[in-house]
Design a protein around this motif. Structure first.
Motif, short mmCIF file in Angstrom:
data_model
loop_
_atom_site.label_atom_id
_atom_site.label_comp_id
_atom_site.label_asym_id
_atom_site.label_seq_id
_atom_site.Cartn_x
_atom_site.Cartn_y
_atom_site.Cartn_z
N PHE A 74 -43.29 -55.70 -52.16
CA PHE A 74 -42.91 -54.63 -51.23
C PHE A 74 -41.58 -54.93 -50.53
O PHE A 74 -40.64 -54.13 -50.55
N GLN A 75 -41.50 -56.09 -49.88
CA GLN A 75 -40.31 -56.38 -49.08
C GLN A 75 -39.07 -56.53 -49.96
O GLN A 75 -38.00 -56.01 -49.62
N THR A 76 -39.20 -57.23 -51.08
CA THR A 76 -38.06 -57.42 -51.96
C THR A 76 -37.54 -56.09 -52.48
O THR A 76 -36.33 -55.83 -52.49
N MET A 77 -38.45 -55.22 -52.92
CA MET A 77 -38.03 -53.93 -53.46
C MET A 77 -37.42 -53.04 -52.40
O MET A 77 -36.37 -52.42 -52.60
N ALA A 78 -38.07 -52.96 -51.25
CA ALA A 78 -37.56 -52.08 -50.18
C ALA A 78 -36.16 -52.48 -49.76
O ALA A 78 -35.27 -51.64 -49.60
N GLY A 149 -52.43 -58.63 -59.75
CA GLY A 149 -51.77 -57.57 -60.50
C GLY A 149 -51.74 -56.25 -59.76
O GLY A 149 -50.68 -55.61 -59.65
N LEU A 150 -52.89 -55.83 -59.23
CA LEU A 150 -52.94 -54.58 -58.49
C LEU A 150 -52.11 -54.65 -57.22
O LEU A 150 -51.40 -53.71 -56.86
N GLY A 151 -52.20 -55.78 -56.52
CA GLY A 151 -51.45 -55.92 -55.28
C GLY A 151 -49.95 -55.92 -55.52
O GLY A 151 -49.20 -55.27 -54.79
N ALA A 152 -49.49 -56.62 -56.56
CA ALA A 152 -48.06 -56.68 -56.85
C ALA A 152 -47.54 -55.33 -57.31
O ALA A 152 -46.44 -54.90 -56.93
N PHE A 153 -48.32 -54.63 -58.13
CA PHE A 153 -47.88 -53.31 -58.60
C PHE A 153 -47.80 -52.33 -57.44
O PHE A 153 -46.81 -51.58 -57.30
N VAL A 157 -44.18 -50.40 -56.18
CA VAL A 157 -43.91 -48.96 -56.11
C VAL A 157 -43.82 -48.48 -54.66
O VAL A 157 -43.01 -47.60 -54.34
N LEU A 158 -44.63 -49.05 -53.77
CA LEU A 158 -44.54 -48.67 -52.36
C LEU A 158 -43.21 -49.12 -51.76
O LEU A 158 -42.61 -48.39 -50.95
N GLY A 159 -42.75 -50.29 -52.12
CA GLY A 159 -41.46 -50.76 -51.62
C GLY A 159 -40.32 -49.90 -52.10
O GLY A 159 -39.38 -49.61 -51.34
N THR A 160 -40.38 -49.46 -53.35
CA THR A 160 -39.35 -48.58 -53.88
C THR A 160 -39.35 -47.25 -53.13
O THR A 160 -38.28 -46.73 -52.77
N ALA A 161 -40.54 -46.70 -52.90
CA ALA A 161 -40.62 -45.44 -52.15
C ALA A 161 -40.17 -45.63 -50.71
O ALA A 161 -39.45 -44.78 -50.15
N TYR A 162 -40.54 -46.73 -50.10
CA TYR A 162 -40.20 -47.00 -48.70
C TYR A 162 -38.70 -47.14 -48.50
O TYR A 162 -38.18 -46.86 -47.41
N SER A 163 -37.98 -47.54 -49.55
CA SER A 163 -36.54 -47.74 -49.43
C SER A 163 -35.81 -46.45 -49.07
O SER A 163 -34.71 -46.49 -48.52
N THR A 256 -39.70 -39.41 -54.18
CA THR A 256 -38.74 -39.69 -53.10
C THR A 256 -37.54 -40.52 -53.53
O THR A 256 -36.59 -40.63 -52.75
N PHE A 257 -37.56 -41.11 -54.71
CA PHE A 257 -36.47 -42.02 -55.08
C PHE A 257 -35.15 -41.27 -55.15
O PHE A 257 -35.06 -40.17 -55.72
#
Length: 265
Positions: A74-78, A149-153, A157-163, A256-257
């Protein structure tokens, strides 16, 4: 196949760029490892919880693993997607022949490699530096794999959306502050049973609480399941909540991307 090959090349590039960002590496990669070491030194004596005796490293390990999963996803992607949107990187990439899917494959590759490397290093530190006994059954490692796996996925996607909510100037506060709050109320740094019930209810809405509970089921003795809110490890509910967040995050990511900064085309 071209898109896949470009995705692999993009993953290599993402890893090189990530390794040069000292702040990102520290807060998303090394932070859980350093916190485990700190807690293990401070609370070095054996601890008793739910009728089980364990060291501080054994007690805090599931929480550090859980925090590490969301930090590296999440943090890395956002933060990285926000920075690349604001500095024009995404705009330039969009104008190249590289398929959009290759860009996202590169980000997923970054998360997978860094998250796995972090977990391996964290488990090695726990095992060899603090004498933590790792799970010795296939069932527990299978639980570790699907929760990871579920947590990382979901985090990716949440981090990408949050960005899309942040700018390069504000992304640090907008991302790090909520993550710290969630870590404190989700059973990462404190026993979940010691957290006020109304905060437990809030934490139960978000993925981190369920990742932490799933990881406790991997590393804690079964007798400690009675300390959870439901009195059991609730693997079914854990999978359901993480799955819902993963699907919701994917939908939000698609809707939202943005490739461009607000006000630019």
């Amino acid at each position: 196949m071209n898109a896949l090959a470009l995705g692999v090349d993009r993953t290599v590039l993402e890893l090189k760029m990530y390794s040069r960002e000292k702040e990102a590496v520290f807060f998303s990669f090394l932070f859980p490892i350093l916190m485990l070491g700190l807690f293990s030194v401070i609370f070095g004596d054996d601890m008793e919880s739910g009728g089980a005796q364990m060291s501080a490293a054994e007690y805090f390990l599931p929480g550090m693993i859980s925090a590490g999963i969301l930090l590296t996803s999440f943090q890395t992607m956002a933060m990285s997607v926000t920075a690349e949107r604001d500095d024009g990187t995404l705009k330039r990439l969009r104008s190249t022949p590289m398929p959009a899917v290759s860009y996202f494959l590169g980000k997923v590759g970054l998360v997978v490699v860094t998250a796995l490397a972090q977990q391996v290093l964290l488990l090695a530190v726990a095992k060899f530096a603090f004498g933590v006994d790792l799970p010795d059954t296939a069932g527990r490692w299978f639980t570790f794999a699907w929760v990871f796996g579920l947590g990382a996925f979901a985090g990716t996607v949440l981090g990408t959306a949050y960005s899309s909510l942040a700018s390069a100037r504000s992304v640090g506060a907008i991302v790090i502050a909520p993550m710290l709050i969630l870590q404190f109320i989700s059973g990462v740094y404190f026993a979940f049973t010691d957290i006020p019930s109304w905060l437990q209810q809030i934490a139960s809405v978000f993925p981190l609480k369920w990742i932490a509970q799933g990881m406790r089921s991997v590393f804690f003795p079964d007798v400690m399941a009675s300390l959870e809110m439901g009195g059991t490890w609730e693997h079914g509910r854990t999978a359901m909540v993480l799955g819902v967040w993963a699907v919701a995050g994917l939908v939000l990511c698609v809707l939202t991307f943005r490739w461009f900064k607000r006000g630019t085309t």
